[in-house]
Design a protein around this motif. Structure first.
Motif, PDB file in Angstrom:
ATOM      1  N   UNK A 124       0.674  -1.374   0.204  1.00  0.00           N
ATOM      2  CA  UNK A 124       0.122  -0.712  -0.303  1.00  0.00           C
ATOM      3  C   UNK A 124       0.832   0.932  -0.252  1.00  0.00           C
ATOM      4  N   UNK A 125       0.478   2.303   0.645  1.00  0.00           N
ATOM      5  CA  UNK A 125       1.663   3.587   0.688  1.00  0.00           C
ATOM      6  C   UNK A 125       0.678   3.884   1.743  1.00  0.00           C
ATOM      7  N   UNK A 126       1.513   5.252   2.213  1.00  0.00           N
ATOM      8  CA  UNK A 126       1.046   6.260   2.603  1.00  0.00           C
ATOM      9  C   UNK A 126       0.549   7.569   2.696  1.00  0.00           C
ATOM     10  N   UNK A 127       0.234   8.252   3.616  1.00  0.00           N
ATOM     11  CA  UNK A 127      -0.633   9.328   2.982  1.00  0.00           C
ATOM     12  C   UNK A 127      -0.767  10.142   4.817  1.00  0.00           C
ATOM     13  N   UNK A 128       0.701  11.333   4.696  1.00  0.00           N
ATOM     14  CA  UNK A 128       0.919  11.570   6.444  1.00  0.00           C
ATOM     15  C   UNK A 128       0.685   9.706   7.553  1.00  0.00           C
ATOM     16  N   UNK A 129       0.000   9.936   8.358  1.00  0.00           N
ATOM     17  CA  UNK A 129       0.240   8.783   9.119  1.00  0.00           C
ATOM     18  C   UNK A 129      -1.109   8.262   9.151  1.00  0.00           C
ATOM     19  N   UNK A 130      -1.361   7.493   7.536  1.00  0.00           N
ATOM     20  CA  UNK A 130      -2.489   6.958   6.949  1.00  0.00           C
ATOM     21  C   UNK A 130      -1.540   5.913   6.659  1.00  0.00           C
ATOM     22  N   UNK A 131      -2.093   4.459   6.180  1.00  0.00           N
ATOM     23  CA  UNK A 131      -1.801   3.604   5.488  1.00  0.00           C
ATOM     24  C   UNK A 131      -2.343   3.315   5.234  1.00  0.00           C
ATOM     25  N   UNK A 132      -2.904   3.439   3.246  1.00  0.00           N
ATOM     26  CA  UNK A 132      -4.141   2.538   3.117  1.00  0.00           C
ATOM     27  C   UNK A 132      -3.351   1.582   2.621  1.00  0.00           C
ATOM     28  N   UNK A 133      -4.402   0.363   2.500  1.00  0.00           N
ATOM     29  CA  UNK A 133      -3.451  -0.975   2.630  1.00  0.00           C
ATOM     30  C   UNK A 133      -4.891  -1.330   0.904  1.00  0.00           C
ATOM     31  N   UNK A 134      -3.952  -2.009   0.043  1.00  0.00           N
ATOM     32  CA  UNK A 134      -4.254  -1.834  -2.030  1.00  0.00           C
ATOM     33  C   UNK A 134      -4.236  -3.122  -1.597  1.00  0.00           C
ATOM     34  N   UNK A 135      -3.370  -4.285  -1.166  1.00  0.00           N
ATOM     35  CA  UNK A 135      -2.721  -5.602  -1.860  1.00  0.00           C
ATOM     36  C   UNK A 135      -3.094  -6.026  -0.250  1.00  0.00           C
ATOM     37  N   UNK A 136      -3.214  -7.484  -0.174  1.00  0.00           N
ATOM     38  CA  UNK A 136      -2.875  -8.373   0.844  1.00  0.00           C
ATOM     39  C   UNK A 136      -2.051  -9.691   0.109  1.00  0.00           C
ATOM     40  N   UNK A 137      -0.892 -10.008   0.455  1.00  0.00           N
ATOM     41  CA  UNK A 137      -0.166 -10.745  -0.133  1.00  0.00           C
ATOM     42  C   UNK A 137       0.480 -12.348   0.484  1.00  0.00           C
ATOM     43  N   UNK A 138      -0.242 -13.080   0.613  1.00  0.00           N
ATOM     44  CA  UNK A 138       0.194 -13.566   1.738  1.00  0.00           C
ATOM     45  C   UNK A 138       0.947 -14.588   0.912  1.00  0.00           C
ATOM     46  N   UNK A 139       0.620 -14.940  -0.288  1.00  0.00           N
ATOM     47  CA  UNK A 139       2.242 -16.022  -1.363  1.00  0.00           C
ATOM     48  C   UNK A 139       2.945 -15.469  -1.377  1.00  0.00           C
ATOM     49  N   UNK A 140       3.297 -14.301  -1.134  1.00  0.00           N
ATOM     50  CA  UNK A 140       4.671 -13.610  -1.970  1.00  0.00           C
ATOM     51  C   UNK A 140       4.643 -13.505  -2.965  1.00  0.00           C
ATOM     52  N   UNK A 141       3.514 -12.436  -3.754  1.00  0.00           N
ATOM     53  CA  UNK A 141       3.369 -13.308  -5.473  1.00  0.00           C
ATOM     54  C   UNK A 141       4.084 -11.709  -6.557  1.00  0.00           C
ATOM     55  N   UNK A 142       3.412 -10.501  -5.637  1.00  0.00           N
ATOM     56  CA  UNK A 142       4.334  -9.686  -6.194  1.00  0.00           C
ATOM     57  C   UNK A 142       4.972  -9.711  -6.811  1.00  0.00           C
ATOM     58  N   UNK A 143       6.536 -10.250  -6.052  1.00  0.00           N
ATOM     59  CA  UNK A 143       7.499 -10.950  -6.566  1.00  0.00           C
ATOM     60  C   UNK A 143       7.946 -11.687  -8.003  1.00  0.00           C
ATOM     61  N   UNK A 144       6.903 -12.930  -8.071  1.00  0.00           N
ATOM     62  CA  UNK A 144       7.412 -14.395  -8.067  1.00  0.00           C
ATOM     63  C   UNK A 144       6.826 -14.119  -9.617  1.00  0.00           C
TER      64      UNK A 144
END
Length: 144
Positions: A124-144
């Motif tokens: 996800x990403x930060x905007x000030x002190x809020x982290x916006x969760x975009x994806x939950x990646x339980x299997x580490x798929x972003x880098x596979x």
């Protein structure tokens, strides 16, 4: 004195004390988590079928991180957190999250792990002190 009058007096006193207590309580500063941009429509970033242990670990991680501010999370060198920026060209998602106005909205996309190599990552990403969760990646798929 009737019991109705006593009850009304007790209620008024409790309401008065409640207002005073709310003014005296300082809400601790720390990161908040938002699911405003959460996407669960891609199989690779879905938590469908995950067990209760996964969800409990995720919630504990978010609770623990909410004690820190954004800079403390970003600058944390702990191997159990491993928070760092995402470089899209090194991932399976070369075009980013796919959020409208992403180039304006997001300065740096980040990821952190839920627990040491067990339950994957949160992206996800930060905007000030809020982290916006975009994806939950339980299997580490972003880098596979």
């Amino acid at each position: 004195m009737s019991s109705k009058k006593i009850k009304k007096a007790d209620i008024r006193r409790q309401e008065s004390l409640s207002r005073i207590n709310r003014l005296d309580v300082k809400i601790p500063e720390g990161v908040s988590f938002s699911f405003r941009y959460y996407q669960d429509d891609k199989n690779k970033f879905s938590i469908g079928g995950r067990d209760a242990k996964y969800l409990a670990s995720l919630l504990r991680r978010l609770r623990d991180l909410s004690q820190l501010n954004a800079q403390e999370i970003i600058n944390n060198q702990s191997k159990s957190l491993r928070c760092h920026g995402i470089v899209w060209k090194n991932t399976t998602e070369l075009n980013g999250f796919g959020i409208p106005n992403e180039d304006i909205l997001i300065n740096i996309p980040y990821q952190f792990q839920i627990s040491a190599n067990e339950y994957g990552r949160v992206h996800g990403f930060f905007s000030e002190n809020v982290f916006y969760i975009v994806w939950l990646d339980p299997d580490h798929n972003l880098y596979s």
